[in-house]
Structure formats: structure tokens, C-alpha cells
Design an enzyme around this catalytic site. Structure first.
Site, PDB file in Angstrom:
ATOM      1  N   TYR A  76       0.834  -1.208   0.000  1.00  0.00           N
ATOM      2  CA  TYR A  76       0.000   0.000   0.000  1.00  0.00           C
ATOM      3  C   TYR A  76       0.863   1.250   0.000  1.00  0.00           C
ATOM      4  O   TYR A  76       0.559   2.231  -0.661  1.00  0.00           O
ATOM      5  CB  TYR A  76      -0.929   0.009   1.233  1.00  0.00           C
ATOM      6  CG  TYR A  76      -1.948   1.117   1.156  1.00  0.00           C
ATOM      7  CD1 TYR A  76      -3.167   0.909   0.523  1.00  0.00           C
ATOM      8  CD2 TYR A  76      -1.666   2.373   1.676  1.00  0.00           C
ATOM      9  CE1 TYR A  76      -4.092   1.944   0.410  1.00  0.00           C
ATOM     10  CE2 TYR A  76      -2.584   3.414   1.569  1.00  0.00           C
ATOM     11  CZ  TYR A  76      -3.799   3.194   0.944  1.00  0.00           C
ATOM     12  OH  TYR A  76      -4.710   4.206   0.828  1.00  0.00           O
ATOM     13  N   PHE A 128      -7.904  20.914 -25.257  1.00  0.00           N
ATOM     14  CA  PHE A 128      -8.191  19.481 -25.260  1.00  0.00           C
ATOM     15  C   PHE A 128      -9.399  19.271 -24.343  1.00  0.00           C
ATOM     16  O   PHE A 128      -9.539  19.964 -23.325  1.00  0.00           O
ATOM     17  CB  PHE A 128      -6.999  18.627 -24.821  1.00  0.00           C
ATOM     18  CG  PHE A 128      -7.315  17.167 -25.017  1.00  0.00           C
ATOM     19  CD1 PHE A 128      -7.415  16.633 -26.287  1.00  0.00           C
ATOM     20  CD2 PHE A 128      -7.599  16.341 -23.938  1.00  0.00           C
ATOM     21  CE1 PHE A 128      -7.789  15.315 -26.483  1.00  0.00           C
ATOM     22  CE2 PHE A 128      -7.970  15.017 -24.131  1.00  0.00           C
ATOM     23  CZ  PHE A 128      -8.061  14.504 -25.413  1.00  0.00           C
ATOM     24  N   THR A 129     -10.233  18.323 -24.703  1.00  0.00           N
ATOM     25  CA  THR A 129     -11.537  18.152 -24.051  1.00  0.00           C
ATOM     26  C   THR A 129     -11.443  18.081 -22.526  1.00  0.00           C
ATOM     27  O   THR A 129     -12.063  18.872 -21.823  1.00  0.00           O
ATOM     28  CB  THR A 129     -12.211  16.885 -24.596  1.00  0.00           C
ATOM     29  OG1 THR A 129     -11.301  15.799 -24.440  1.00  0.00           O
ATOM     30  CG2 THR A 129     -12.586  17.030 -26.061  1.00  0.00           C
ATOM     31  N   ASP A 219       1.350  19.705 -20.935  1.00  0.00           N
ATOM     32  CA  ASP A 219       0.652  18.441 -21.187  1.00  0.00           C
ATOM     33  C   ASP A 219       1.593  17.598 -22.040  1.00  0.00           C
ATOM     34  O   ASP A 219       1.719  17.799 -23.245  1.00  0.00           O
ATOM     35  CB  ASP A 219      -0.677  18.687 -21.907  1.00  0.00           C
ATOM     36  CG  ASP A 219      -1.417  17.382 -22.191  1.00  0.00           C
ATOM     37  OD1 ASP A 219      -0.773  16.310 -22.124  1.00  0.00           O
ATOM     38  OD2 ASP A 219      -2.612  17.431 -22.481  1.00  0.00           O
ATOM     39  N   LYS A 262      -0.366   6.918 -23.641  1.00  0.00           N
ATOM     40  CA  LYS A 262       0.006   7.201 -25.043  1.00  0.00           C
ATOM     41  C   LYS A 262       1.499   6.912 -25.230  1.00  0.00           C
ATOM     42  O   LYS A 262       1.906   5.771 -25.298  1.00  0.00           O
ATOM     43  CB  LYS A 262      -0.342   8.646 -25.387  1.00  0.00           C
ATOM     44  CG  LYS A 262      -1.836   8.903 -25.612  1.00  0.00           C
ATOM     45  CD  LYS A 262      -2.607   9.058 -24.356  1.00  0.00           C
ATOM     46  CE  LYS A 262      -3.984   9.628 -24.565  1.00  0.00           C
ATOM     47  NZ  LYS A 262      -4.767   9.644 -23.327  1.00  0.00           N
ATOM     48  N   ARG A 386     -14.007  14.281 -34.168  1.00  0.00           N
ATOM     49  CA  ARG A 386     -13.306  15.394 -33.530  1.00  0.00           C
ATOM     50  C   ARG A 386     -13.780  16.680 -34.193  1.00  0.00           C
ATOM     51  O   ARG A 386     -13.086  17.320 -34.961  1.00  0.00           O
ATOM     52  CB  ARG A 386     -11.784  15.263 -33.688  1.00  0.00           C
ATOM     53  CG  ARG A 386     -11.171  14.102 -32.948  1.00  0.00           C
ATOM     54  CD  ARG A 386     -10.956  14.309 -31.465  1.00  0.00           C
ATOM     55  NE  ARG A 386     -12.076  14.104 -30.601  1.00  0.00           N
ATOM     56  CZ  ARG A 386     -11.970  13.992 -29.270  1.00  0.00           C
ATOM     57  NH1 ARG A 386     -10.798  14.041 -28.675  1.00  0.00           N
ATOM     58  NH2 ARG A 386     -13.045  13.850 -28.531  1.00  0.00           N
ATOM     59  N   PHE A 453     -19.330  13.815 -26.230  1.00  0.00           N
ATOM     60  CA  PHE A 453     -18.988  12.917 -27.349  1.00  0.00           C
ATOM     61  C   PHE A 453     -18.879  11.464 -26.910  1.00  0.00           C
ATOM     62  O   PHE A 453     -19.109  10.554 -27.700  1.00  0.00           O
ATOM     63  CB  PHE A 453     -17.667  13.373 -27.992  1.00  0.00           C
ATOM     64  CG  PHE A 453     -16.586  13.565 -26.976  1.00  0.00           C
ATOM     65  CD1 PHE A 453     -15.763  12.527 -26.608  1.00  0.00           C
ATOM     66  CD2 PHE A 453     -16.413  14.798 -26.345  1.00  0.00           C
ATOM     67  CE1 PHE A 453     -14.797  12.695 -25.640  1.00  0.00           C
ATOM     68  CE2 PHE A 453     -15.444  14.981 -25.373  1.00  0.00           C
ATOM     69  CZ  PHE A 453     -14.638  13.927 -25.013  1.00  0.00           C
TER      70      PHE A 453
HETATM   71  C1  P61 Z   1      -7.250  10.256 -26.845  1.00  0.00           C
HETATM   72  F1  P61 Z   1     -11.993  11.428 -27.095  1.00  0.00           F
HETATM   73  N1  P61 Z   1      -6.485  11.414 -24.933  1.00  0.00           N
HETATM   74  O1  P61 Z   1      -6.535  11.018 -27.522  1.00  0.00           O
HETATM   75  P1  P61 Z   1      -6.488  10.415 -20.036  1.00  0.00           P
HETATM   76  N2  P61 Z   1      -4.175  15.272 -22.805  1.00  0.00           N
HETATM   77  C2  P61 Z   1      -4.113  14.802 -24.057  1.00  0.00           C
HETATM   78  C3  P61 Z   1      -4.776  13.639 -24.380  1.00  0.00           C
HETATM   79  O2  P61 Z   1      -4.704  13.176 -25.621  1.00  0.00           O
HETATM   80  C4  P61 Z   1      -5.546  12.951 -23.382  1.00  0.00           C
HETATM   81  C5  P61 Z   1      -5.570  13.492 -22.069  1.00  0.00           C
HETATM   82  C6  P61 Z   1      -4.885  14.651 -21.813  1.00  0.00           C
HETATM   83  C7  P61 Z   1      -7.280  10.460 -25.406  1.00  0.00           C
HETATM   84  C8  P61 Z   1      -8.316   9.725 -24.582  1.00  0.00           C
HETATM   85  C9  P61 Z   1      -9.542  10.547 -24.683  1.00  0.00           C
HETATM   86  O3  P61 Z   1     -12.005  13.665 -25.729  1.00  0.00           O
HETATM   87  C10 P61 Z   1     -11.318  12.590 -25.283  1.00  0.00           C
HETATM   88  O4  P61 Z   1      -5.406   9.483 -19.621  1.00  0.00           O
HETATM   89  C11 P61 Z   1      -3.327  15.533 -25.062  1.00  0.00           C
HETATM   90  O5  P61 Z   1      -7.332   9.898 -21.145  1.00  0.00           O
HETATM   91  O6  P61 Z   1      -7.304  10.855 -18.871  1.00  0.00           O
HETATM   92  C12 P61 Z   1      -6.300  11.816 -23.697  1.00  0.00           C
HETATM   93  O7  P61 Z   1      -5.711  11.690 -20.584  1.00  0.00           O
HETATM   94  C13 P61 Z   1      -6.342  12.843 -20.975  1.00  0.00           C
HETATM   95  C14 P61 Z   1     -10.331  10.472 -25.783  1.00  0.00           C
HETATM   96  C15 P61 Z   1      -9.706  11.614 -23.831  1.00  0.00           C
HETATM   97  C16 P61 Z   1     -11.238  11.469 -26.057  1.00  0.00           C
HETATM   98  C17 P61 Z   1     -10.625  12.625 -24.115  1.00  0.00           C
HETATM   99  O8  P61 Z   1      -7.900   9.338 -27.340  1.00  0.00           O
END
Ligand code: P61
Length: 461
Positions: A76, A128-129, A219, A262, A386, A453
Site C-alpha cells: 500500500y 483538449f476536451t 501536457d 500514449k 473530432r 462525445f
Molecule cells: C485520446 F476522445 N487522450 O486522444 P487520459 N491530454 C491529451 C490527451 O490526448 C488525453 C488526455 C490529456 C485520449 C483519450 C480521450 O475527448 C477525449 O489518460 C493531449 O485519457 O485521462 C487523452 O488523458 C487525458 C479520448 C480523452 C477522447 C478525451 O484518445
């Protein structure tokens, strides 16, 4: 170097384990997409043939990473794997402190709550979303200060993620530096098509923000991919290693949020990295409320080990060349076929220009959502909208946000698909493109409040 141009090269790995994928009939796909409300996020993955929804958490881990999974110390508190991860973050990224989180948005949550106050403005290189939503939930307003070229799919600017320095300085002068808790810099910029920022621009941003005493939050989700483009395109960096470039990028920023799913080649995980001791104390205190103890933050020990190893693999030149090279291969094929895509080709996926492919649809008829459903219907290839659906609504007026870019993202998981898969995808896009006149628009029949979305449902108009 000249040899490299003439000779073919291949992925720097061989395949040790395979996972069968299912081919479906047109009737099965028709039923599946209708049941999913024409939203590719709501499809079952078993009904998908080639899954290009996202490169997030979909990478294949290496044998070294799998071996690391067996070395999980599931204590833990004070897991050995946490210290490996901390060492890796310090060695490869140079940040002083790390707070693990279950994924990127959890790190965004913590930093937004700690740094943003009601009425603040957060400039960044395109939204970013999840990042923008967390800024808003903390009381801030996101302001886009990316260069105009980023909003033009045809612009061949090599660094479309660059900040427009005059937009940034005007904002600081208009709102006052005390209303700007930080500048948000993404490497690479996802919504612009996986486009990089140059080190030259980042240095200028650093100079400007230091003048006003404003920190930079990075980021760093796809920082190694950004570094690859810098090596290829930015004079003076051609002989630097990816590792050196990554470290230089990080050194120009104060804190970072990371979705390890990623670049860092793991299926789950993230972290917040910080240089400021006081902010670190606050973040370490907050993580125990939402994620878990500060030495695991929502991750299993084994996952932290795989991540520490993934970070080292992510900056390997042969790996990153093959990763970005595969995306370039698909993009060049589509360009040869005359398909309108975002240029230059980005690092993690190909972005189809749905506005151009479906000129018969207004943005209210959700062209990118319709196009992603049509692509699935043709071949079982899953992509992601997107465009206007992803952009959501203005929190003050409740109106749709209408982004200039109305795109469908074909995102390539790392080390997962072969060149033959890319050929199949390209042929399917071409078939859909040739039949584009027949594609009808969609309308919302269900819309959740946040990040709509993911869960919205649609009907054909
Ligand atoms: C993706 F449709 N990306 O690209 P988490 N920053 C950036 C990202 O690309 C990102 C996060 C922060 C995704 C997953 C995803 O609208 C969407 O680990 C540049 O996913 O929490 C994530 O990181 C967030 C898909 C996220 C989406 C949001 O597919």
C-alpha cells in the site's frame, strides 16, 4: 543518412503473441452501429475489425514491460515500483517530483483545482476536451492562443502547435498577469491533428511568461512524438537524441500532466510532475482524496513498473521512427488517393477533413460523426469524431461550440497493427470517400452534460 532514404526499414520488433480480431458482415455492422446510437464510443470492441478509436491505453507492451509486471510490489505504501517510476521521470523528463494518478485527466483535475481561481483565464495551444473541462470546473476560462495556421487543415506549417506570442501577450495585458495562473502547453497538439510545437517557439514563450512571472504547465502526453518532429524539422536539433530533446522541452516548463497511456506505452496510468516544493506538497495531499496514497495514486505497483520501463522505450529512436513512420505511411497513401486530410501528417493519427468530404452537410448535421459511422459501416474500422460534437457547448450560452476543424481521427495504436492493416484502412476510407454523396447527417437524441462525445446518441436525419 543517404542509405536510410533508399532502403526500406521495418518495425524494430517481432511479434510474440497475437490477439485474433473478428471480421463482421455489413448486416452485423448495420445492427451494431444502430444499437450504438451512431456513436463509435458506444460500439462493443468485439464488433470492431481494426480499432483506430484511440492510441490511448491501446499500445502493445514489450516483453520487458511484461516482465516488469511480474515484479509488482503491491504494498500500500512505499512500493519499490513507485521509486523506479520516480527515477524514470527524473532521468527522462527532469522534473523533481511526481504524483502518480490513474490517468491523465486525474492529474489535470489536481493541478486545475490547485492553481486556478474563479474568474481566471488559462491560455493554451488549442483546447483538449478533458483539460479544458477541468479548467472550467475550477472556475477558469480557456483561451486559445495557438497560431492561426493550426485551425487550417491545408496549412503545411511544420510547427502548427506553436503559440502566437502576440495573442498571448495581448491576453496577459488585457486580463492582467494575476488572472493567468499558468500557460498550458501541449506536446503534441491532439485536436490540431497531432501537430508539434517547436523548441524555438517554446523558448520564446518561456521568455515572455518569465517576464510576467507566469508558470508553464506542460501536457506531455505525446512529448516523444513532438521531439521526433523537432529532430526532423528544427534546424540545430538533427543530431540530438530524442531523449535530449524531450528533456530540453521539459526543462522549459514548470509542471506537467501526463497520460501515460500514449507515449509511455502502458494500458493505464498517468502522473503529475512538479518542480515547486510547495505545490508538490499540496498535490501530494490532494491525491489521497481522489486517487490513493501518494506512492501509488490509483496505479497498481506492477503498472508503475511497466510505466517506468515504457518511458525508457518511448525515447528510443528506432521505436519512435517506426511509430510515427506508420502514421506517415497511412497518411501518404490517403494523400495519393486524393482524400482531404489535415496536413502535415501528424504523429498519432490521420485526421480526415469531414467538412470537405461531406460538403452537403452543415456543421449542425454533424459531418464528422456521420463520417465515422459511415467508415465503420463500410469495413468495421472504428474512428473518432473530432468536430462539433467533441467541442461541446459554451458553458455560458449553452450554444454548440463550432470549431473550424471538423475532423474524423484515425488513431494508430503503438506496436499493434501491421502495414497490411493500414492498406485495408486506406481502401475503406477511399470507398467511403467515393460514396460520400450518399452519406446523411445525424441529430442528437441523447446528450449528457459533460464530455458529451463519449456517450451521446444520434439518429440519421
Ligand atoms: C485520446 F476522445 N487522450 O486522444 P487520459 N491530454 C491529451 C490527451 O490526448 C488525453 C488526455 C490529456 C485520449 C483519450 C480521450 O475527448 C477525449 O489518460 C493531449 O485519457 O485521462 C487523452 O488523458 C487525458 C479520448 C480523452 C477522447 C478525451 O484518445
Amino acid at each position: 543518412m543517404s542509405n536510410e532514404k533508399k532502403r526500406s526499414w521495418a518495425e524494430p520488433y517481432k511479434i510474440k503473441m497475437v490477439e485474433p480480431v473478428k471480421m463482421t458482415t455489413p448486416e452485423e455492422r448495420q445492427k451494431a452501429i444502430r444499437e450504438a446510437g451512431y456513436n463509435t464510443f458506444l460500439l462493443r470492441s468485439e464488433d470492431v475489425y481494426i480499432d483506430l478509436l484511440t492510441d490511448s491505453g491501446t499500445s502493445a507492451m514489450s516483453d520487458r514491460q511484461w516482465a516488469g509486471m511480474m515484479l509488482g510490489d503491491e504494498a500500500y505504501a512505499g512500493s519499490r515500483n513507485f521509486y523506479h517510476l520516480e527515477d524514470a521521470v527524473r532521468e527522462y523528463y527532469g522534473y523533481k517530483h511526481i504524483v502518480p494518478t490513474h490517468q491523465g485527466r486525474a492529474a489535470e483535475h489536481i493541478i486545475s483545482q490547485l492553481m486556478i481561481e474563479e474568474g481566471d483565464f488559462v491560455p493554451g495551444n488549442m483546447y483538449f476536451t478533458t483539460t479544458k473541462l477541468h479548467q472550467e470546473l475550477a472556475g477558469g476560462t480557456f483561451v486559445d492562443v495557438i497560431i492561426d495556421e493550426a485551425h487550417d487543415p491545408e496549412s503545411e506549417h511544420p510547427f502548427k502547435a506553436d503559440i502566437d506570442l502576440s495573442k498571448l501577450e495581448n491576453l496577459i495585458k488585457e486580463k492582467g498577469a494575476d488572472k493567468i495562473p499558468y500557460v498550458s502547453i501541449a506536446t503534441t497538439v491532439n485536436m490540431a491533428g497531432g501537430q508539434p510545437i517547436s523548441l524555438g517557439n517554446l523558448k520564446e514563450v518561456r521568455k515572455l511568461t518569465q517576464k510576467y512571472n507566469i508558470p508553464i504547465v506542460h501536457d506531455m502526453t505525446r512529448v516523444a512524438e513532438n521531439a521526433y518532429f523537432i529532430k526532423q524539422r528544427e534546424p540545430g536539433y538533427e543530431n540530438k537524441s530524442i531523449k535530449e530533446i524531450v528533456k530540453e522541452i521539459c526543462s522549459l516548463t514548470d509542471s506537467a500532466t501526463m497520460s501515460s497511456k500514449k507515449d509511455a506505452l502502458v494500458n493505464i496510468g498517468g502522473f503529475l510532475a512538479l518542480n515547486d516544493d510547495e505545490l508538490f506538497d499540496k498535490a501530494r495531499n490532494m491525491v489521497v482524496i481522489y486517487e490513493g496514497l501518494h506512492t501509488y495514486g490509483g496505479m497498481a505497483g506492477r503498472d508503475m513498473e511497466a510505466l517506468a520501463i515504457g518511458i525508457s522505450e518511448s525515447v528510443d529512436y528506432d521505436h519512435i521512427r517506426a511509430r510515427v513512420g506508420q502514421v506517415q505511411y497511412l497518411g501518404e497513401k490517403l494523400l495519393e488517393m486524393g482524400i482531404p486530410i489535415v496536413k502535415p501528417i501528424g504523429s498519432h493519427g490521420i485526421f480526415l477533413n469531414a467538412k470537405k468530404i461531406l460538403p452537403q452537410l452543415s456543421q449542425d448535421q454533424l459531418p464528422a460523426q456521420s463520417l465515422s459511422a459511415a467508415l465503420y459501416l463500410d469495413s468495421g474500422v472504428r474512428a473518432m469524431e473530432r468536430g462539433v460534437v467533441s467541442a461541446g457547448r459554451n458553458p455560458d450560452t449553452g450554444e454548440h461550440n463550432y470549431p473550424k476543424l471538423e475532423l474524423v481521427r484515425l488513431t494508430i495504436p503503438r506496436r499493434v497493427y501491421t502495414q497490411a492493416h493500414m492498406d485495408v484502412v486506406a481502401e475503406s476510407v477511399e470507398a467511403v470517400y467515393n460514396n460520400a454523396k450518399e452519406i446523411k447527417g445525424l441529430k442528437f437524441v441523447y446528450e449528457p452534460e459533460y464530455l458529451r462525445f463519449f456517450q451521446s446518441r444520434f439518429e440519421v436525419l
